[in-house]
Design a protein around this motif. Sequence first.
Motif, PDB file in Angstrom:
ATOM      1  N   GLU A  97       2.616   8.074   7.275  1.00  0.00           N
ATOM      2  CA  GLU A  97       2.171   7.956   8.667  1.00  0.00           C
ATOM      3  C   GLU A  97       0.644   7.881   8.745  1.00  0.00           C
ATOM      4  O   GLU A  97       0.094   7.089   9.518  1.00  0.00           O
ATOM      5  N   HIS A  98      -0.041   8.690   7.931  1.00  0.00           N
ATOM      6  CA  HIS A  98      -1.508   8.602   7.872  1.00  0.00           C
ATOM      7  C   HIS A  98      -1.933   7.187   7.472  1.00  0.00           C
ATOM      8  O   HIS A  98      -2.826   6.597   8.087  1.00  0.00           O
ATOM      9  N   LEU A  99      -1.295   6.668   6.426  1.00  0.00           N
ATOM     10  CA  LEU A  99      -1.667   5.333   5.945  1.00  0.00           C
ATOM     11  C   LEU A  99      -1.411   4.272   7.013  1.00  0.00           C
ATOM     12  O   LEU A  99      -2.216   3.356   7.178  1.00  0.00           O
ATOM     13  N   ARG A 100      -0.327   4.404   7.735  1.00  0.00           N
ATOM     14  CA  ARG A 100      -0.034   3.450   8.813  1.00  0.00           C
ATOM     15  C   ARG A 100      -1.106   3.501   9.904  1.00  0.00           C
ATOM     16  O   ARG A 100      -1.502   2.473  10.448  1.00  0.00           O
ATOM     17  N   GLU A 101      -1.581   4.702  10.212  1.00  0.00           N
ATOM     18  CA  GLU A 101      -2.630   4.855  11.225  1.00  0.00           C
ATOM     19  C   GLU A 101      -3.966   4.277  10.746  1.00  0.00           C
ATOM     20  O   GLU A 101      -4.711   3.694  11.527  1.00  0.00           O
TER      21      GLU A 101
ATOM     22  N   THR B 179       0.841  -1.200   0.000  1.00  0.00           N
ATOM     23  CA  THR B 179       0.000   0.000   0.000  1.00  0.00           C
ATOM     24  C   THR B 179       0.875   1.249   0.000  1.00  0.00           C
ATOM     25  O   THR B 179       0.639   2.195  -0.763  1.00  0.00           O
ATOM     26  N   LEU B 180       1.904   1.258   0.853  1.00  0.00           N
ATOM     27  CA  LEU B 180       2.821   2.394   0.916  1.00  0.00           C
ATOM     28  C   LEU B 180       3.571   2.584  -0.403  1.00  0.00           C
ATOM     29  O   LEU B 180       3.744   3.708  -0.884  1.00  0.00           O
ATOM     30  N   ARG B 181       4.005   1.483  -0.992  1.00  0.00           N
ATOM     31  CA  ARG B 181       4.723   1.561  -2.272  1.00  0.00           C
ATOM     32  C   ARG B 181       3.827   2.154  -3.351  1.00  0.00           C
ATOM     33  O   ARG B 181       4.218   3.059  -4.083  1.00  0.00           O
ATOM     34  N   ARG B 182       2.595   1.645  -3.459  1.00  0.00           N
ATOM     35  CA  ARG B 182       1.670   2.138  -4.479  1.00  0.00           C
ATOM     36  C   ARG B 182       1.327   3.604  -4.240  1.00  0.00           C
ATOM     37  O   ARG B 182       1.236   4.380  -5.180  1.00  0.00           O
ATOM     38  N   HIS B 183       1.141   3.957  -2.994  1.00  0.00           N
ATOM     39  CA  HIS B 183       0.821   5.345  -2.656  1.00  0.00           C
ATOM     40  C   HIS B 183       1.931   6.279  -3.123  1.00  0.00           C
ATOM     41  O   HIS B 183       1.662   7.359  -3.657  1.00  0.00           O
ATOM     42  N   SER B 184       3.176   5.866  -2.944  1.00  0.00           N
ATOM     43  CA  SER B 184       4.315   6.718  -3.299  1.00  0.00           C
ATOM     44  C   SER B 184       4.415   6.972  -4.804  1.00  0.00           C
ATOM     45  O   SER B 184       5.106   7.889  -5.226  1.00  0.00           O
TER      46      SER B 184
ATOM     47  N   LEU C  27       0.182  13.811  -1.987  1.00  0.00           N
ATOM     48  CA  LEU C  27       1.169  13.053  -1.220  1.00  0.00           C
ATOM     49  C   LEU C  27       1.633  13.821   0.014  1.00  0.00           C
ATOM     50  O   LEU C  27       1.933  13.214   1.043  1.00  0.00           O
ATOM     51  N   ALA C  28       1.679  15.156  -0.077  1.00  0.00           N
ATOM     52  CA  ALA C  28       2.062  15.960   1.080  1.00  0.00           C
ATOM     53  C   ALA C  28       0.959  15.961   2.137  1.00  0.00           C
ATOM     54  O   ALA C  28       1.230  16.039   3.337  1.00  0.00           O
ATOM     55  N   GLN C  29      -0.291  15.854   1.688  1.00  0.00           N
ATOM     56  CA  GLN C  29      -1.425  15.873   2.619  1.00  0.00           C
ATOM     57  C   GLN C  29      -1.691  14.508   3.236  1.00  0.00           C
ATOM     58  O   GLN C  29      -2.113  14.409   4.385  1.00  0.00           O
ATOM     59  N   VAL C  30      -1.518  13.451   2.455  1.00  0.00           N
ATOM     60  CA  VAL C  30      -1.747  12.079   2.935  1.00  0.00           C
ATOM     61  C   VAL C  30      -0.392  11.382   2.976  1.00  0.00           C
ATOM     62  O   VAL C  30       0.126  10.935   1.961  1.00  0.00           O
TER      63      VAL C  30
END
Length: 91
Positions: free
Chosen positions: A44-48, A25-30, A38-41
């Motif tokens: 750390e948000h995704l981990r939470e 998920t983190l890889r795809r988000h990046s 990306l600056a707003q989300v």
Amino acid sequence: MLDDLVRDHRGTSRCYYLDVPLQETLRRHSTKPDLEYLAQVTDEHLREWYRERDLLPSGIEAVIEAGSTLDDTVKHILRDTSLDAVQPIDR
């Protein structure tokens, strides 16, 4: 909320859960091209927000495994919804 939407919808409803591990998920988000987003989300948000295998208790979701390719996922959903029998419209 999702259970209510499915229950209240007069037609056929299908729900799908894409079972992707946090690291993927983190890889795809990046890879998202929108730098402001990306600056707003942040990661750390995704981990939470992330909850592993966070399925609805009612069991209405079909699980799409992380290894499913985009093409396989689309074919699965088209078959499941019988949309694979509908001829495409060329606009």
